[in-house]
Design a protein around this motif. Structure first.
Motif, PDB file in Angstrom:
ATOM      1  N   PRO A 153       1.057  -0.877   0.205  1.00 15.50           N
ATOM      2  CA  PRO A 153       0.020   0.229  -0.148  1.00 15.50           C
ATOM      3  C   PRO A 153       0.544   1.323   0.600  1.00 15.50           C
ATOM      4  CG  PRO A 153       0.207  -1.138   2.314  1.00 15.50           C
ATOM      5  CD  PRO A 153       0.976  -1.898   0.941  1.00 15.50           C
ATOM      6  N   ALA A 154       0.227   2.487  -0.497  1.00 25.91           N
ATOM      7  CA  ALA A 154       1.367   3.754  -0.125  1.00 25.91           C
ATOM      8  C   ALA A 154      -0.035   4.344   1.508  1.00 25.91           C
ATOM      9  CB  ALA A 154       0.935   4.647  -1.484  1.00 25.91           C
ATOM     10  N   LEU A 155       0.928   4.892   1.457  1.00 18.12           N
ATOM     11  CA  LEU A 155       0.450   5.369   3.606  1.00 18.12           C
ATOM     12  C   LEU A 155       0.509   7.472   2.934  1.00 18.12           C
ATOM     13  CD1 LEU A 155      -0.449   4.949   6.050  1.00 18.12           C
ATOM     14  CD2 LEU A 155       2.095   5.295   6.559  1.00 18.12           C
ATOM     15  N   ALA A 156      -0.079   7.971   2.949  1.00 18.06           N
ATOM     16  CA  ALA A 156      -0.689   9.302   3.382  1.00 18.06           C
ATOM     17  C   ALA A 156      -0.212   9.796   4.843  1.00 18.06           C
ATOM     18  CB  ALA A 156      -1.146   9.924   2.262  1.00 18.06           C
ATOM     19  N   VAL A 157      -0.153  10.813   4.848  1.00 14.30           N
ATOM     20  CA  VAL A 157       0.473  10.928   6.670  1.00 14.30           C
ATOM     21  C   VAL A 157       0.216  13.088   5.933  1.00 14.30           C
ATOM     22  CG1 VAL A 157       1.300  11.858   8.682  1.00 14.30           C
ATOM     23  CG2 VAL A 157       1.902  10.101   7.486  1.00 14.30           C
ATOM     24  N   VAL A 158      -1.390  13.272   6.133  1.00 10.67           N
ATOM     25  CA  VAL A 158      -2.047  14.630   5.769  1.00 10.67           C
ATOM     26  C   VAL A 158      -1.987  15.631   7.319  1.00 10.67           C
ATOM     27  CG1 VAL A 158      -4.012  15.761   5.384  1.00 10.67           C
ATOM     28  CG2 VAL A 158      -3.648  13.402   4.502  1.00 10.67           C
ATOM     29  N   ASP A 159      -1.157  16.621   7.463  1.00 14.30           N
ATOM     30  CA  ASP A 159      -0.998  17.797   8.609  1.00 14.30           C
ATOM     31  C   ASP A 159      -2.004  19.117   8.427  1.00 14.30           C
ATOM     32  OD1 ASP A 159       0.438  18.035  11.137  1.00 14.30           O
ATOM     33  OD2 ASP A 159       0.255  19.886  10.315  1.00 14.30           O
ATOM     34  N   VAL A 160      -2.940  19.482   8.767  1.00 11.72           N
ATOM     35  CA  VAL A 160      -3.435  20.460   8.611  1.00 11.72           C
ATOM     36  C   VAL A 160      -2.198  21.964   8.976  1.00 11.72           C
ATOM     37  CG1 VAL A 160      -5.024  22.016   9.625  1.00 11.72           C
ATOM     38  CG2 VAL A 160      -5.642  20.062   9.474  1.00 11.72           C
ATOM     39  N   ASP A 161      -2.184  22.739   8.415  1.00  9.59           N
ATOM     40  CA  ASP A 161      -1.717  23.336   8.532  1.00  9.59           C
ATOM     41  C   ASP A 161      -1.817  24.611   9.133  1.00  9.59           C
ATOM     42  OD1 ASP A 161       0.638  22.357   6.908  1.00  9.59           O
ATOM     43  OD2 ASP A 161      -0.943  23.684   4.298  1.00  9.59           O
ATOM     44  N   ARG A 162      -0.778  25.417  10.683  1.00 11.70           N
ATOM     45  CA  ARG A 162      -1.237  26.374  11.205  1.00 11.70           C
ATOM     46  C   ARG A 162      -2.300  25.743  11.992  1.00 11.70           C
ATOM     47  NH1 ARG A 162       3.228  29.261  10.058  1.00 11.70           N
ATOM     48  NH2 ARG A 162       4.382  29.578   8.468  1.00 11.70           N
ATOM     49  N   PHE A 163      -2.520  24.856  12.424  1.00 11.23           N
ATOM     50  CA  PHE A 163      -3.857  24.314  12.702  1.00 11.23           C
ATOM     51  C   PHE A 163      -4.123  25.667  13.723  1.00 11.23           C
ATOM     52  CE2 PHE A 163      -7.423  21.794  15.713  1.00 11.23           C
ATOM     53  CZ  PHE A 163      -8.181  21.887  14.439  1.00 11.23           C
ATOM     54  N   LYS A 164      -3.050  25.419  15.153  1.00  5.93           N
ATOM     55  CA  LYS A 164      -3.577  26.335  16.490  1.00  5.93           C
ATOM     56  C   LYS A 164      -3.644  27.719  15.888  1.00  5.93           C
ATOM     57  CE  LYS A 164      -0.474  27.062  20.349  1.00  5.93           C
ATOM     58  NZ  LYS A 164      -1.184  28.658  20.473  1.00  5.93           N
ATOM     59  N   ALA A 165      -3.183  28.165  14.438  1.00  3.04           N
ATOM     60  CA  ALA A 165      -4.171  29.784  14.622  1.00  3.04           C
ATOM     61  C   ALA A 165      -5.052  30.081  14.115  1.00  3.04           C
ATOM     62  CB  ALA A 165      -3.090  30.161  13.493  1.00  3.04           C
ATOM     63  N   ILE A 166      -5.349  28.359  13.787  1.00  5.05           N
ATOM     64  CA  ILE A 166      -7.374  28.358  12.884  1.00  5.05           C
ATOM     65  C   ILE A 166      -8.406  27.939  15.001  1.00  5.05           C
ATOM     66  CG2 ILE A 166      -8.772  27.168  12.236  1.00  5.05           C
ATOM     67  CD1 ILE A 166      -6.914  26.535  10.429  1.00  5.05           C
ATOM     68  N   ASN A 167      -7.409  27.447  15.748  1.00  8.34           N
ATOM     69  CA  ASN A 167      -7.989  27.223  16.542  1.00  8.34           C
ATOM     70  C   ASN A 167      -8.020  28.713  17.840  1.00  8.34           C
ATOM     71  OD1 ASN A 167      -8.957  25.189  17.499  1.00  8.34           O
ATOM     72  ND2 ASN A 167      -7.287  23.561  18.721  1.00  8.34           N
ATOM     73  N   ASP A 168      -6.682  29.284  17.641  1.00 12.04           N
ATOM     74  CA  ASP A 168      -6.836  30.746  18.230  1.00 12.04           C
ATOM     75  C   ASP A 168      -7.694  31.893  17.816  1.00 12.04           C
ATOM     76  OD1 ASP A 168      -4.724  29.648  20.170  1.00 12.04           O
ATOM     77  OD2 ASP A 168      -2.512  30.383  18.882  1.00 12.04           O
ATOM     78  N   ALA A 169      -8.033  31.737  16.503  1.00 15.40           N
ATOM     79  CA  ALA A 169      -8.371  33.035  15.336  1.00 15.40           C
ATOM     80  C   ALA A 169     -10.165  32.532  15.677  1.00 15.40           C
ATOM     81  CB  ALA A 169      -7.768  33.072  14.475  1.00 15.40           C
ATOM     82  N   ALA A 170     -10.607  31.580  15.761  1.00 18.18           N
ATOM     83  CA  ALA A 170     -12.070  30.993  15.933  1.00 18.18           C
ATOM     84  C   ALA A 170     -12.592  30.303  16.683  1.00 18.18           C
ATOM     85  CB  ALA A 170     -12.439  30.221  14.557  1.00 18.18           C
ATOM     86  N   GLY A 171     -11.656  29.685  17.920  1.00 19.15           N
ATOM     87  CA  GLY A 171     -12.010  28.707  18.887  1.00 19.15           C
ATOM     88  C   GLY A 171     -12.022  27.419  18.307  1.00 19.15           C
TER      89      GLY A 171
END
Length: 961
Positions: free
Chosen positions: A490-508
């Motif tokens: 199989p192929a394995l893809a690892v996905v990460d949301v960029d700068r997710f902490k900034a989203i949490n800080d800005a929007a809650g």
């Protein structure tokens, strides 16, 4: 949907023949919602059936099935039935056919029913032909009944299958309660019991108040009362009354409060009727003092119901009848006669058969007990005839007993005797011994079903992320192991949301959770049916792509990346751009789960260092990263210059900084003695994962990277924000620490070991609330370490998983859970179990070792002559850093194992030995303590916890030495 109780017709109840099209609820919802309880149409058909207005019920059901043109509502055609509405249509039609069979003298299965029907010559032939023209009338009647029975059986089966397919447990319970009623009509008591038990097991005490819940509880209470399980019937009807009280308190407007008041009045009426019935039973048995409280409660409930029900609704008559019953029981005969006489006259005009039978019975009781037996005889005889004709067994028995008592008081033995004989014949079906057995059976079956359902819920929670409802890390690891062990690539893809902490800080955080759910759904939408999207930890996902090359995976993930970038995130209130970075690697022969994930994870951080919002893959052709003699420095790290293009893909990767070289990546040792693994000529990622060069310092990972590795919230990581942004990738496996910090030739690394934290929380002897409180306290005091709960009940484990969501690691076999971040595994522990009786302790030791931070391998049932697997495959004993041997009866297993390996052994005696000879595990303890075998330490009896912690400490220190 407004809560209304409406009889079958706008005109007098009981009218047979064509009727106007039924009125449906407003606003109208797809699928004839009014057919589903407690909808208006459902109430109309149910009322017609209960009053034996079978032609009326058939007319309503024919209209539903499309035999008649649907009634236009708001100039819109009637939509097709949903699967749930169809299940209810089939159920109601099946009940209609069973009632027709009952009137003809047959059961659902075609067996003759003598009582209440004509004498029959034998059972129906359900597979025979329909009567041909010219046959005798009775033959035509039998053929028609056989056709009805065959069709009813088919409808019952299809409806039951449709209910079983529903995700809504409450609707399933409502359907099962109705099917129990059908079985009772056919005198199939055991089948009715099974349906009632399963319905009860689906009614979770935590269900929120709703009209459907009240309807289902009341329906189940009525079935239990007909099964002569009166205490259980009272319990469920009381719960229905309590639910309506909660709904009244939660009503937001006066209109809502009025609707709920009507529902509460009906529930109170039903509860009052059961209380009065219990009181009459006690009174007949000579327990006047015991009966008085039941009659008093029935009177109070009836008075309350009369105050809650709107004037003029049919439910008022029901409440008045129950009020009259209660007054009779309390000796207030004059008041009872006044109330019941009024109801009888009204019920006669309305032709409500069940209501009329109840009112006639109550009035007959009042007249007999007030000294007017002649007048009482007429009313009691009317009640008996109606109850017999319409299949009301409890009213029939009560009328028989009253008539027998009345004629005995008149010294008319000739008339009293037939009533007595009929009463005794009915009583043979409900003797106390059978009722007691049914109560016990009901409890056992319900407990078994609830246990099975709790186990299923635990399994779902073990492999499902509660936030996104995607498979979780535990599932991804198991699935990836399965693909690799089966020889897949199989192929394995690892996905990460960029700068997710900034989203949490800005929007809650709530908005951040919504973003994660949306990202997960977009990933699923962009993948094939054979691909599997899992939430790994925090804002990181993994995608398993079976039989896929890295080039194919790269093209697919690039499409997904663009779809996420183009998605309208403003609808969620997110102003910060939502982007993802993706790392892809393809498996090759020789790879295991850890090496494949480490490779994909490494190129993910190449994408992050290159500027994020991009897809990077490791070459699936060479399985290596291109090297270049020219080196550049990134954050103090020696790194290779980037190639202009990826030779496998033929596409330019851009001006991104280069990936670190292969000799900068680390992984857990791949051999038993932790020596350096020689290069594998067959390929794979393992040759890339070698020890780092001694001269190269290791820089601490960022908070974002550490949170992704541990699965813990960034707020819970020690040390606050990272000292340098964009620091290089933290190794996927912890690097071996140097014991001598003064040695400048080797790096010094902090091992993410489990430091001294909270004590274990034992679930034994504690309630769920006590365990939850202790876990909350432990998480406050030690946020960096998991709170470990062992020997908890299934309810406690479910409550932990519900309260702490993704931060709960659970093992149903061990009945244990860890709440909080679990360290990355270092070292390996083997857990051997001597017999099946020792399995719970072995599971506990394995779970504790795993959450303490080691990889665990379990081998079960190897005691005595079953030790052959260990002799055939010595790697089970040698490729670990510590062994835990759990044994009760075969306590010598620990000594035998120690002679086959040099690995330290932790022996755990258990109390699972046979009979008194085990002395509660003391015999096994003495055997282990008296062993002369070297390398064995002994735990105390049944203590898998301490054995797991001790073995994990040995394994972690051995692996990093």
């Amino acid at each position: 949907m407004r809560l209304r109780r409406v009889r079958a017709l706008e005109g007098p109840v009981g009218q047979e023949g064509p009727v106007d099209a039924p009125v449906r609820d407003t606003p109208r919802t797809p699928g004839h919602s009014a057919l589903v309880p407690p909808g208006l149409l459902h109430q109309q058909v149910s009322s017609a059936l209960s009053n034996w207005q079978l032609d009326t019920a058939e007319t309503l059901l024919r209209e539903i099935d499309g035999d008649l043109p649907p009634a236009p509502v708001d100039d819109r055609p009637a939509p097709p039935l949903t699967s749930l509405a169809r299940a209810w249509a089939d159920t109601l039609r099946a009940e209609l056919l069973v009632r027709r069979l009952r009137r003809a003298g047959y059961s659902l299965l075609g067996d003759p029913l003598v009582e209440g029907g004509p004498e029959q010559e034998g059972p129906l032939d359900l597979h025979g032909p329909v009567g041909a023209p010219g046959e005798a009338v009775d033959r035509d009647s039998r053929s028609e009944s056989a056709t009805h029975a065959a069709l009813a059986i088919s409808l019952v089966r299809s409806a039951r299958a449709a209910f079983d397919a529903q995700d809504d447990d409450l609707q399933r319970a409502a359907g099962l309660a109705r099917h129990a009623r059908i079985e009772l009509l056919s005198r199939r008591v055991d089948a009715a019991m099974d349906e009632a038990v399963e319905a009860a097991s689906l009614l979770d005490p935590a269900l929120p108040p709703s009209p459907l819940l009240v309807h289902t509880l009341s329906s189940l209470a009525a079935v239990l009362a007909d099964l002569e399980l009166m205490p259980l019937a009272l319990d469920y009807q009381r719960r229905a009354a309590d639910v309506t009280a909660e709904a009244i308190g939660a009503a937001a407007t006066d209109a809502e409060a009025g609707s709920v008041d009507a529902l509460a009045g009906e529930a109170a009426t039903r509860l009052a009727a059961l209380c009065a019935e219990v009181g009459e039973g006690l009174l007949d048995d000579g327990g006047a003092d015991a009966a008085a409280p039941h009659f008093a409660e029935a009177r109070d409930l009836a008075v309350r119901a009369l105050g809650q029900l709107p004037p003029g609704v049919p439910g008022m008559l029901d409440a008045q009848v129950v009020h009259g019953w209660a007054l009779v029981g309390l000796g207030e005969h004059a008041a009872a006669r006044s109330v019941l006489t009024s109801v009888v006259s009204t019920a006669e005009s309305a032709e409500d058969r069940a209501l009329l039978a109840s009112a006639e019975l109550g009035l007959g009781r009042a007249l007999r007990r007030s000294g007017d037996p002649r007048a009482a005889d007429d009313h009691l005889a009317t009640a008996l005839a109606s109850a017999t004709e319409h299949g009301l067994p409890r009213l029939r028995r009560a009328a028989l007993r009253e008539l027998c008592t009345l004629h005995a008081e008149l010294d008319d033995a000739a008339r009293a005797l037939p009533y007595l004989q009929a009463y005794l014949a009915d009583e043979l079906d409900r003797v106390d011994e059978r009722r007691t057995r049914w109560v016990e059976l009901f409890g056992r079956r319900k407990s078994l079903l609830e246990t099975e359902r709790a186990a299923g819920q635990l399994r779902r929670q073990a492999y499902e992320d509660p936030l996104t409802h995607l498979p979780n890390r535990r599932y991804a690891e198991a699935r990836l192991d399965g693909l690799l062990s089966a020889g897949g690539v199989p192929a394995l893809a690892v996905v990460d949301v960029d700068r997710f902490k900034a989203i949490n800080d800005a929007a809650g955080h709530p908005t951040g959770d919504a973003v994660l759910r949306a990202v997960g759904q977009l990933l699923v939408d962009g993948c094939r049916d054979t691909d599997e999207v899992c939430r790994w930890a925090g804002d990181e996902f993994v995608i398993l792509l079976p039989d896929t090359t890295s080039e194919q995976a790269e093209r697919a993930m690039e499409r997904i990346r663009r779809s996420i970038a183009a998605h309208d995130w403003s609808a969620l209130g997110v102003e910060v751009p939502v982007r993802i970075s993706v790392g892809i690697a393809q498996a090759a022969r020789g790879d295991d789960r850890r090496t494949l994930f480490a490779a994909a994870d490494g190129v993910l951080y190449d994408a992050k260092r290159a500027g994020r919002d991009r897809v990077v893959r490791l070459s699936g052709v060479t399985q290596t990263r291109a090297t270049d003699p020219d080196r550049t420095t990134i954050d103090g790290q020696v790194a290779e210059a980037p190639p202009a293009t990826d030779p496998a893909a033929g596409e330019t990767l851009g001006d991104a900084p280069a990936s670190p070289s292969a000799d900068q990546m680390t992984a857990a040792p791949l051999t038993a003695d932790h020596a350096e693994q020689p290069e594998d000529p067959t390929g794979g990622f393992a040759p890339l994962l070698v020890e780092p060069a001694a001269a190269e310092p290791v820089v601490e990972a960022t908070d974002e990277e550490r949170a992704a590795r541990t699965g813990s919230p960034r707020d819970e990581l020690p040390g606050g924000p990272s000292a340098r942004a964009g620091s290089r990738l933290e190794p996927a496996e912890p690097t071996a620490p140097v014991l001598d910090p003064s040695a400048s030739s080797a790096p010094v690394v902090d091992l993410p070991a489990l430091a001294i934290g909270p004590d274990v929380i034992w679930g034994t002897g504690r309630t769920t609330e006590q365990v939850l409180a202790l876990v909350r306290e432990a998480r406050r005091e030690h946020p960096q370490h998991p709170a470990v709960v062992v020997r908890a009940s299934a309810d406690t484990l479910v409550a932990l998983a519900t309260e702490h969501d993704a931060y709960t690691t659970m093992d149903a076999a061990a009945m244990s859970a860890a709440v909080g971040p679990v360290p990355e595994p270092v070292g390996r522990v083997g857990v051997l179990c001597a017999s099946s009786g020792d399995t719970p302790i072995a599971a506990e030791a394995a779970f504790v070792a795993r959450v303490t931070g080691t990889e665990v391998v379990r081998v079960d049932d190897v005691g005595g002559s079953r030790i052959r697997p260990l002799l055939a495959d010595r790697s089970l004993l040698t490729d670990v850093d510590c062994l835990v041997v759990v044994a009760g009866l075969d306590a010598a297993l620990a000594s035998v194992v120690s002679g086959l390996t040099e690995v330290p052994v932790v022996a755990v005696p258990t109390s699972a030995g046979q009979g008194a000879s085990s002395f509660g595990g003391f015999s096994a303890l003495l055997t282990m303590l008296n062993s002369a075998a070297p390398g064995v330490v002994v735990s105390n009896i049944d203590n898998g916890w301490s054995a797991g912690v001790f073995a994990a400490r040995i394994a972690r220190r051995t692996a990093t030495a």
